[in-house]
Design an enzyme around this catalytic site. Structure first.
Site, PDB file in Angstrom:
ATOM      1  N   SER A 178      24.156  46.963  32.858  1.00  0.00           N
ATOM      2  CA  SER A 178      23.899  45.526  32.876  1.00  0.00           C
ATOM      3  C   SER A 178      24.927  44.842  33.772  1.00  0.00           C
ATOM      4  CB  SER A 178      23.919  44.971  31.445  1.00  0.00           C
ATOM      5  OG  SER A 178      23.549  43.609  31.419  1.00  0.00           O
ATOM      6  N   THR A 179      25.754  43.949  33.217  1.00  0.00           N
ATOM      7  CA  THR A 179      26.708  43.194  34.022  1.00  0.00           C
ATOM      8  C   THR A 179      27.620  44.121  34.815  1.00  0.00           C
ATOM      9  OG1 THR A 179      26.713  41.565  32.234  1.00  0.00           O
ATOM     10  CG2 THR A 179      28.394  41.324  33.945  1.00  0.00           C
TER      11      THR A 179
ATOM     12  N   HIS B  85      19.574  45.580  33.707  1.00  0.00           N
ATOM     13  CA  HIS B  85      19.141  44.263  33.256  1.00  0.00           C
ATOM     14  C   HIS B  85      19.072  43.314  34.436  1.00  0.00           C
ATOM     15  CE1 HIS B  85      20.914  45.207  29.013  1.00  0.00           C
ATOM     16  NE2 HIS B  85      19.711  45.705  29.165  1.00  0.00           N
TER      17      HIS B  85
ATOM     18  N   MET C 149      27.470  43.945  29.325  1.00  0.00           N
ATOM     19  CA  MET C 149      27.783  43.129  28.152  1.00  0.00           C
ATOM     20  C   MET C 149      26.831  43.476  27.021  1.00  0.00           C
ATOM     21  SD  MET C 149      29.900  40.591  27.369  1.00  0.00           S
ATOM     22  CE  MET C 149      30.074  39.293  26.132  1.00  0.00           C
TER      23      MET C 149
ATOM     24  N   ASP D  20      23.065  46.957  24.154  1.00  0.00           N
ATOM     25  CA  ASP D  20      21.791  47.595  24.475  1.00  0.00           C
ATOM     26  C   ASP D  20      22.047  48.998  25.016  1.00  0.00           C
ATOM     27  OD1 ASP D  20      19.050  47.926  24.872  1.00  0.00           O
ATOM     28  OD2 ASP D  20      19.138  47.123  26.914  1.00  0.00           O
TER      29      ASP D  20
END
Length: 359
Positions: free
Chosen positions: A178-179, A204, A297, A300
């Site tokens: 993600s991030t 993401h 972050m 997930d």
């Protein structure tokens, strides 16, 4: 009480500046210290008071967002959240901004902007909070449960996995991030040869942007990189990236693997969800799979990686020192889902060791 996160909004739309300022200032832990209509005005204001996070448009007069991002990351790395329109041109530009070090993307429509920004207020605030926690040393040249949407598990898309299948000669690698993941994936994928087992990836990212992201990587990598479509085969030398706004699941079809792209509610507040991909890999591949969880972050993918681990798959996490945000890997480690934690630069070696049969 910790000090507020200082935010600057840089957007040529007065409406966006006004609405975002009101929404972010309504959050007790966020303060908009300045707004600017373009990066040159922003740079003048930043000399007086440097923000913790910048919310940035990408298509602006006098200086575009990409040039501004590169200048920032070279001279004074600062977390940036992109706020960009959902257009094909905008998607290409936004992916370049992500590659330059942007933390997240908030997509804004061409019409109904005020209503959209109001409905997305929590998403914007949470993106700013996450960006404020980023480890900017890893960028190259926490949400309140009561304030976010319901958090579903992978049960809403796939039931819990059955017993894992026996090992075969076919192998796959499932990756979730993600991030900070857009840069991390570029670093990882550009080091992998065409002989790498098929990769399935959830990054993401909003709708439309995954197409441009896959196209960018395809031009940089030895492996073929594409946005996944329903029924695509997972084969050696190919990388399939889950499309934004759709879940991706791994399926066994005889002696072959393929992916299904499907709709469904957000899982762990994300669509696509890493948990969904990892659970499908646990069910369909078992010991034939390697699970890799990278910078991001939240949590997930942590439970899905534990299911892969329990099904006999190898599991690797990006280590804290090399993560932009050590959230998803940390949660996976806490669950006992991870065999090894490795620096980003060593993940390709772990993938190729798995490909050669070394566990």
């Amino acid at each position: 009480m910790s000090p507020s996160v200082k935010v600057m909004i840089v957007d040529d739309s007065a409406t966006v500046r006004q609405v975002l300022s009101g929404l972010l200032n309504a959050e007790p832990d966020l303060t908009v210290i300045a707004t600017a209509s373009d990066p040159l005005f922003a740079l003048e204001k930043m000399k007086r008071d440097w923000p913790d996070v910048i919310v940035l448009d990408v298509e602006m007069p006098r200086m575009d967002g990409i040039t501004f991002m590169k200048k920032l990351m070279a001279e004074h790395p600062t977390p940036v959240v992109i706020c960009s329109s959902l257009t094909e041109k905008g998607a290409q530009t936004t992916v370049q901004a992500l590659a330059a070090g942007a933390m997240d993307v908030i997509t804004k429509p061409q019409m109904g902007l005020k209503d959209f920004l109001s409905s997305a207020a929590k998403d914007v605030a949470n993106a700013v909070r996450a960006a404020a926690k980023a480890n900017m040393r890893r960028v190259a040249p926490s949400p309140s449960p009561a304030a976010v949407a319901p958090k579903y598990s992978a049960d809403v898309v796939l039931p819990a996995p059955d017993q894992a299948m026996h090992q075969t000669t076919e192998k796959i690698v499932a990756i979730g991030t993600s991030t900070g993941g857009t840069q991390a994936l570029e670093i990882l994928l550009t080091t992998l040869p065409r002989t790498t087992p098929g990769l399935v990836i959830v990054q993401h990212m909003p709708e439309r942007f995954t197409t441009a992201f896959a196209q960018r990587l395809d031009g940089l990598c030895q492996m073929e990189v594409r946005e996944a479509q329903n029924g695509d085969r997972v084969i050696q030398g190919r990388v399939l990236i889950a499309p934004g706004g759709r879940h991706m699941v791994l399926k066994r079809n005889g002696a072959q693997y393929q992916v299904n792209v499907m709709d469904g509610p957000p899982v762990s507040r994300h669509k696509p969800s890493v948990d969904v991909l990892f659970r499908s890999a646990a069910r369909s591949a078992g010991r034939n799979a390697l699970g890799v969880i990278m910078t991001g972050m939240g949590d997930d993918g942590a439970r899905g990686l534990k299911e892969m681990h329990d099904a006999g798959a190898m599991s690797v996490a990006q280590d804290e020192a090399s993560c932009v945000v050590y959230g998803m890997p940390k949660e996976a480690v806490k669950l006992g889902a991870v065999d090894r934690s490795l620096p980003l630069e060593e993940l390709s070696g772990a993938i190729m060791a798995f490909a050669s049969g070394r566990r």
